[in-house]
Design an enzyme around this catalytic site. Sequence first.
Site, PDB file in Angstrom:
ATOM      1  N   LYS A  97       0.860  -1.181   0.000  1.00 10.16           N
ATOM      2  CA  LYS A  97       0.000   0.000   0.000  1.00 10.16           C
ATOM      3  C   LYS A  97       0.897   1.232   0.000  1.00 10.16           C
ATOM      4  O   LYS A  97       1.859   1.291   0.766  1.00 10.16           O
ATOM      5  CB  LYS A  97      -0.878  -0.002   1.249  1.00 10.16           C
ATOM      6  N   CYS A 113      -0.157  15.307  -5.462  1.00 10.85           N
ATOM      7  CA  CYS A 113      -0.684  14.653  -6.669  1.00 10.85           C
ATOM      8  C   CYS A 113      -1.844  13.718  -6.324  1.00 10.85           C
ATOM      9  O   CYS A 113      -1.780  12.959  -5.366  1.00 10.85           O
ATOM     10  CB  CYS A 113       0.441  13.847  -7.325  1.00 10.85           C
ATOM     11  N   CYS A 163      -3.361  12.290  -9.302  1.00 16.15           N
ATOM     12  CA  CYS A 163      -3.539  11.541 -10.552  1.00 16.15           C
ATOM     13  C   CYS A 163      -2.590  10.344 -10.640  1.00 16.15           C
ATOM     14  O   CYS A 163      -2.709   9.535 -11.536  1.00 16.15           O
ATOM     15  CB  CYS A 163      -3.330  12.456 -11.762  1.00 16.15           C
ATOM     16  N   CYS A 167       2.646  17.080  -6.690  1.00 19.18           N
ATOM     17  CA  CYS A 167       2.199  17.333  -8.055  1.00 19.18           C
ATOM     18  C   CYS A 167       3.328  17.966  -8.859  1.00 19.18           C
ATOM     19  O   CYS A 167       4.000  18.874  -8.375  1.00 19.18           O
ATOM     20  CB  CYS A 167       0.993  18.287  -8.012  1.00 19.18           C
ATOM     21  N   HIS A 196      -0.745  15.904 -14.374  1.00 23.64           N
ATOM     22  CA  HIS A 196      -2.203  15.717 -14.517  1.00 23.64           C
ATOM     23  C   HIS A 196      -2.739  16.400 -15.772  1.00 23.64           C
ATOM     24  O   HIS A 196      -3.719  15.943 -16.355  1.00 23.64           O
ATOM     25  CB  HIS A 196      -2.936  16.222 -13.271  1.00 23.64           C
TER      26      HIS A 196
HETATM   27 FE1  FES Z   1      -0.842  14.397 -10.377  1.00 23.84          FE
HETATM   28 FE2  FES Z   1      -0.740  17.035 -10.610  1.00 23.84          FE
HETATM   29  S1  FES Z   1      -2.268  15.873  -9.716  1.00 23.84           S
HETATM   30  S2  FES Z   1       0.688  15.586 -11.280  1.00 23.84           S
END
Ligand code: FES
Length: 76
Positions: A23, A40, A42, A51, A55
């Site tokens: 995990k 982040c 994504c 991030c 994304h």
């Molecule tokens: Fe994943 Fe920005 S939310 S790189």
Amino acid sequence: RYFSSRSDSKGKVNLEISKDSAKVVHSFDIEDISKKAVYCRCWRSKKFPYCDGAHTRHNEETGDNVGPLIIKRRDA
Ligand code: FES
């Protein structure tokens, strides 16, 4: 059916980050955040858990609409 295909790569959010871990969890102390921290959501960032703007490309390629979690101090 949905949960029985866990070993299948289809539908996985995490494609390459810490795949040797059962995990992926990160924990931060709120006191360590100076003015703002951008995390982040994504799972495509090369700086994960932060991030790096990946994304934007993910959204363009997939039609998704994901973005980061931004935490900032009220007085910042
Ligand atoms: Fe994943 Fe920005 S939310 S790189």
